[in-house]
Enzyme design. Sequence first.
Site, short mmCIF file in Angstrom:
data_model
loop_
_atom_site.label_atom_id
_atom_site.label_comp_id
_atom_site.label_asym_id
_atom_site.label_seq_id
_atom_site.Cartn_x
_atom_site.Cartn_y
_atom_site.Cartn_z
N PHE A 6 -14.98 3.33 8.17
CA PHE A 6 -13.62 3.61 7.69
C PHE A 6 -13.49 3.55 6.16
CE2 PHE A 6 -13.87 -0.94 8.72
CZ PHE A 6 -13.38 -1.54 7.55
N ARG A 30 3.22 -6.51 9.42
CA ARG A 30 2.44 -5.47 10.09
C ARG A 30 2.93 -5.23 11.52
NH1 ARG A 30 -3.44 -7.29 7.60
NH2 ARG A 30 -3.44 -5.90 5.80
N ASN A 85 -1.45 0.00 7.61
CA ASN A 85 -0.93 -1.35 7.89
C ASN A 85 -0.19 -1.99 6.71
OD1 ASN A 85 -3.16 -1.86 6.36
ND2 ASN A 85 -4.15 -3.25 7.81
N LYS A 95 0.83 -1.20 0.00
CA LYS A 95 0.00 0.00 0.00
C LYS A 95 0.87 1.26 0.00
CE LYS A 95 -3.84 -2.16 2.62
NZ LYS A 95 -4.52 -2.14 3.95
N HIS A 140 -1.84 -5.33 1.58
CA HIS A 140 -3.10 -6.04 1.39
C HIS A 140 -2.78 -7.45 0.90
CE1 HIS A 140 -7.19 -6.99 0.13
NE2 HIS A 140 -6.60 -7.58 -0.90
N TYR A 197 -12.30 -2.46 -2.66
CA TYR A 197 -12.76 -2.47 -1.27
C TYR A 197 -14.30 -2.48 -1.16
CZ TYR A 197 -8.10 -2.03 0.76
OH TYR A 197 -6.81 -2.28 1.17
N GLU A 250 -9.93 -10.69 -6.88
CA GLU A 250 -8.94 -9.61 -6.86
C GLU A 250 -7.85 -9.79 -7.92
OE1 GLU A 250 -9.60 -8.47 -2.14
OE2 GLU A 250 -7.76 -9.53 -2.70
P1 IDP Z 1 -7.26 -7.01 5.85
O1 IDP Z 1 -6.51 -5.96 5.07
O2 IDP Z 1 -6.39 -7.61 6.92
O3 IDP Z 1 -7.92 -8.05 4.97
P2 IDP Z 1 -9.93 -5.90 6.24
O4 IDP Z 1 -10.79 -6.15 7.43
O5 IDP Z 1 -10.30 -6.55 4.95
O6 IDP Z 1 -8.43 -6.27 6.66
O7 IDP Z 1 -9.87 -4.33 6.05
C1 IDP Z 1 -9.27 -3.78 4.90
C2 IDP Z 1 -8.39 -2.63 5.28
O8 IDP Z 1 -9.19 -1.59 5.80
C3 IDP Z 1 -7.39 -2.93 6.39
O9 IDP Z 1 -6.20 -3.52 5.93
C4 IDP Z 1 -7.13 -1.55 6.96
O10 IDP Z 1 -6.18 -0.85 6.17
C5 IDP Z 1 -8.50 -0.89 6.80
N1 IDP Z 1 -9.28 -0.95 8.02
C6 IDP Z 1 -9.96 -2.01 8.50
N2 IDP Z 1 -10.58 -1.71 9.64
C7 IDP Z 1 -10.28 -0.42 9.90
C8 IDP Z 1 -10.61 0.48 10.96
O11 IDP Z 1 -11.32 0.15 11.90
N3 IDP Z 1 -10.10 1.74 10.85
C9 IDP Z 1 -9.31 2.15 9.83
N4 IDP Z 1 -8.96 1.32 8.81
C10 IDP Z 1 -9.45 0.06 8.86
MG MG Z 2 -9.49 -7.92 3.68
#
Ligand code: IDP
Ligand code: MG
Length: 151
Positions: free
Chosen positions: A57, A102, A112, A9, A115, A49, A126
């Site tokens: 978010f 991470r 973080n 990212k 992806h 997304y 994807e």
């Molecule tokens: P993942 O990337 O580990 O699959 P997901 O739950 O699919 O996690 O969420 C996608 C992305 O959205 C996360 O990697 C993170 O960057 C962002 N994200 C998820 N939850 C939050 C939140 O509560 N606050 C801000 N960003 C979030």
């Molecule tokens: Mg995800």
Amino acid sequence: MERTFVMVKPDGVQRGLVGEIVARLERRGLRLVAAKFMTVGKALAEEHYGEHKGKPFYAGLVDYIMSGPVLAMVWEGPNAIAAIRQTMGATRPTEAAPGTVRHDFGLEIGRNLTHASDKLETAEREVALWFKPEEQVTWTRDVDRWVFEKA
Ligand code: IDP
Ligand code: MG
């Protein structure tokens, strides 16, 4: 052999962690299938997304992914989806295991670094969203039989 979509990212790119992240996947034995360095437009960001649409978010997430160039990739290997999710670590860096990307480089869920597709149907969606079939390279390595039980 599973294929999965992986992205460094914008924060990972800006912080000069592309090489580190690619090196960890290579070192694990995974095989690179496709890569492109690019900026992400709004339509692609929203589609990628889409599952998070409506969450608080979501708007920030779309802005984050469009905030600078990313390295989009496809990697393959046995159980590649689970293996790469494990290498990246839990979504929230403070819950990610030590030794994961991470954990080792991150602090905040909204920064973080990477992806990676979370399951087979997501990976298929994807990979197809980000790469045309002709952009995905099918190849073998001499080392494959030392990494893959069934090369
Ligand atoms: P993942 O990337 O580990 O699959 P997901 O739950 O699919 O996690 O969420 C996608 C992305 O959205 C996360 O990697 C993170 O960057 C962002 N994200 C998820 N939850 C939050 C939140 O509560 N606050 C801000 N960003 C979030
Ligand atoms: Mg995800």
